[in-house]
Design an enzyme around this catalytic site. Structure first.
Site, mmCIF file in Angstrom:
data_model
loop_
_atom_site.group_PDB
_atom_site.id
_atom_site.type_symbol
_atom_site.label_atom_id
_atom_site.label_comp_id
_atom_site.label_asym_id
_atom_site.label_seq_id
_atom_site.Cartn_x
_atom_site.Cartn_y
_atom_site.Cartn_z
ATOM 1 N N ILE A 165 -3.195 -7.671 -3.696
ATOM 2 C CA ILE A 165 -1.743 -7.751 -3.761
ATOM 3 C C ILE A 165 -1.206 -6.468 -4.393
ATOM 4 O O ILE A 165 -1.657 -6.065 -5.474
ATOM 5 C CB ILE A 165 -1.303 -8.971 -4.583
ATOM 6 C CG1 ILE A 165 -1.833 -10.271 -3.954
ATOM 7 C CG2 ILE A 165 0.205 -9.021 -4.727
ATOM 8 C CD1 ILE A 165 -1.641 -11.507 -4.834
ATOM 9 N N SER A 166 -0.261 -5.791 -3.736
ATOM 10 C CA SER A 166 0.390 -4.583 -4.246
ATOM 11 C C SER A 166 -0.653 -3.494 -4.516
ATOM 12 O O SER A 166 -1.264 -2.992 -3.573
ATOM 13 C CB SER A 166 1.213 -4.924 -5.490
ATOM 14 O OG SER A 166 2.018 -3.831 -5.875
ATOM 15 N N SER A 167 -0.899 -3.119 -5.754
ATOM 16 C CA SER A 167 -1.939 -2.138 -6.039
ATOM 17 C C SER A 167 -3.279 -2.604 -5.474
ATOM 18 O O SER A 167 -4.072 -1.795 -4.975
ATOM 19 C CB SER A 167 -2.057 -1.915 -7.549
ATOM 20 O OG SER A 167 -3.080 -0.992 -7.845
ATOM 21 N N ALA A 169 -3.594 -4.433 -2.823
ATOM 22 C CA ALA A 169 -3.521 -4.256 -1.370
ATOM 23 C C ALA A 169 -3.821 -2.809 -0.998
ATOM 24 O O ALA A 169 -4.512 -2.534 -0.007
ATOM 25 C CB ALA A 169 -2.135 -4.651 -0.868
ATOM 26 N N HIS A 306 9.035 -7.659 -2.537
ATOM 27 C CA HIS A 306 7.687 -7.179 -2.816
ATOM 28 C C HIS A 306 6.738 -8.308 -3.214
ATOM 29 O O HIS A 306 5.579 -8.311 -2.810
ATOM 30 C CB HIS A 306 7.741 -6.129 -3.930
ATOM 31 C CG HIS A 306 6.428 -5.469 -4.206
ATOM 32 N ND1 HIS A 306 5.777 -4.671 -3.276
ATOM 33 C CD2 HIS A 306 5.625 -5.480 -5.313
ATOM 34 C CE1 HIS A 306 4.647 -4.233 -3.795
ATOM 35 N NE2 HIS A 306 4.524 -4.700 -5.027
#
Length: 437
Positions: A165-167, A169, A306
């Protein structure tokens, strides 16, 4: 021979015979000893059904921490899911904020949670070291964690997956680029393409990339991935991409750039083979195949920001990975396709042979391929073909849906062409890449 001499010889030989028996156990005994040793190693590894930190797992240049969840029902030769946290998060946060542990209880795989110790709590997806195989930094530490798990639990090296997830991802993209021979597939929630965040000044943040202003051609994106492991020619991991249209941290254009990158890496068309709406506000496109394990799958969430991850999404990840059912998912290399074309002025006939090179029977198949530009199928045999041009899926008919290990089926089609009479360059079986030749 005197009786006393015979007795003396027997007395000397018996200990030697006994020693020979003790040092040459039967094959069954050796296998039993190996099983016992493996079971003992597992018992000494980590407690089951609880998140446990593992230390001294191997080379770890950026001082990551390793957390592991092993279910009580862990299967023999289990799959491994690497679940990578977001900026400011941690491995325990990823464990608590997602449901991979409860799904592991259901399906028997192991979950590995890497955890950053640097102050930002962001993974390194920008340094030159991180963007090449074996270059150092976080990817090397995560690879060491995977090696520890596969050694300790005799895990299936053909079923190692990454999601984040986010970083996390962004790190999922990086891991699949650096180690295409390690990962079977990945799933990235709110990420950016491999190499998009690259910097050379030591900064962890790339504002142009996060703002969605870094655009490249599909080949340029694909070359960044291929250059991370020069000379590698094996199968590439499949990729599932999730993004919200209102993402204000890693802007929505990164969604399309990831699609460009991974379709190019997979060698499939950027034109979706299938489009649907699995849930209100979601648009799902699949590339290079129409099934649940297509080479690339992308889910766009309308009006979502986000922080898009929600309960239930992990189950969809497992479906894409092929871990939501008993037994191993089909992996690249489990099929082989050969194709021959007989062409004339404006038409051609193609003969295609699909071989099951795996160890389990294929029960129901869909063969995906992309026709060269200008070709349109006008008829066929041995399968149903949809659509007639672009990314095509050939589905089995009633009499040839089962392919035993080592067995083959032959199909074919007629097509018109506008000058390019070549055979398709690549094929997928039920969404999984096949060898060709």
């Amino acid at each position: 021979m005197p009786a006393t001499l015979l007795a003396t010889l027997l007395a000397a030989l018996l200990p030697l015979l006994g020693a020979t028996v003790l040092t040459a156990p039967t094959a069954a005994a050796r296998e039993s000893n190996r099983d016992s040793a493996r079971d003992s190693a597992r018992e000494k590894a980590v407690p089951t059904a609880t998140l446990t930190e593992v230390t001294n797992f191997g080379t770890n240049p950026s001082n990551l921490r390793m957390y592991l969840y092993v279910p009580e029902s862990v299967t023999p030769n289990p799959a491994v899911v690497v679940a990578v946290h977001w900026c400011t998060g941690s491995g325990p946060d990823m464990y608590n904020g997602t449901e991979y542990d409860t799904l592991a209880d259901q399906y028997g795989f192991i979950v590995l949670y890497p955890s950053v110790t640097r102050s930002s709590k962001c993974f390194d997806v920008s340094s030159p070291q991180a963007l090449r195989r074996g270059g150092g930094s976080d990817p090397v530490g995560i690879k060491s964690m995977i090696d520890w798990v596969t050694r300790t639990y005799d895990a299936d090296t053909g079923r190692v997956f990454a999601t984040g997830i986010s970083s996390g991802a962004m790190m999922t993209n990086v891991l699949l680029g650096d180690y295409p021979d390690v990962f079977a597939a990945g799933a990235a929630f709110s990420g950016v393409p491999f190499g998009c965040f690259a910097t050379t000044d030591g900064s962890e943040w790339n504002s142009a990339c996060s703002g969605g202003t870094v655009t490249r051609t599909p080949k340029e994106w694909g070359d960044l991935v291929r250059n991370a492991y020069p000379g590698y020619s094996g199968p590439r991991p499949r990729m599932q991409i999730w993004h919200g249209t209102e993402d204000d941290v890693l802007r929505y254009p990164n969604f399309g750039e990831q699609i460009k990158q991974w379709t190019n890496v997979q060698g499939v068309s950027q034109t979706p083979a299938a489009t649907d709406t699995p849930q209100s506000g979601w648009t799902r496109t699949r590339y290079g195949g129409t099934g649940d394990q297509a080479p690339v799958e992308a889910i766009s969430l309308q009006g979502v920001g986000h922080n898009l991850y929600a309960h239930g999404m992990a189950s969809r990840v497992l479906t894409f990975f092929g871990l939501d059912k008993p037994g191993p998912a089909p992996q690249p290399g489990a099929c082989k396709v050969s194709a021959a074309v007989n062409a004339w002025n404006t038409g051609l006939t193609a003969s295609v042979t699909l071989t099951n090179t795996g160890t389990t029977t294929v029960d129901g198949w869909k063969l995906g391929f992309t026709l060269p530009a200008g070709q349109t199928i006008t008829g066929g045999w041995g399968a149903t073909y949809t659509p007639s041009s672009g990314s095509v899926t050939a589905a089995n008919v009633s009499y040839n849906g089962t392919i035993a290990p080592g067995a083959s089926v032959s199909i074919g089609y007629q097509a018109g062409h506008g000058g390019n009479s070549a055979a398709p360059a690549g094929f997928t079986l039920n969404g999984t890449a096949c060898a060709t030749g």
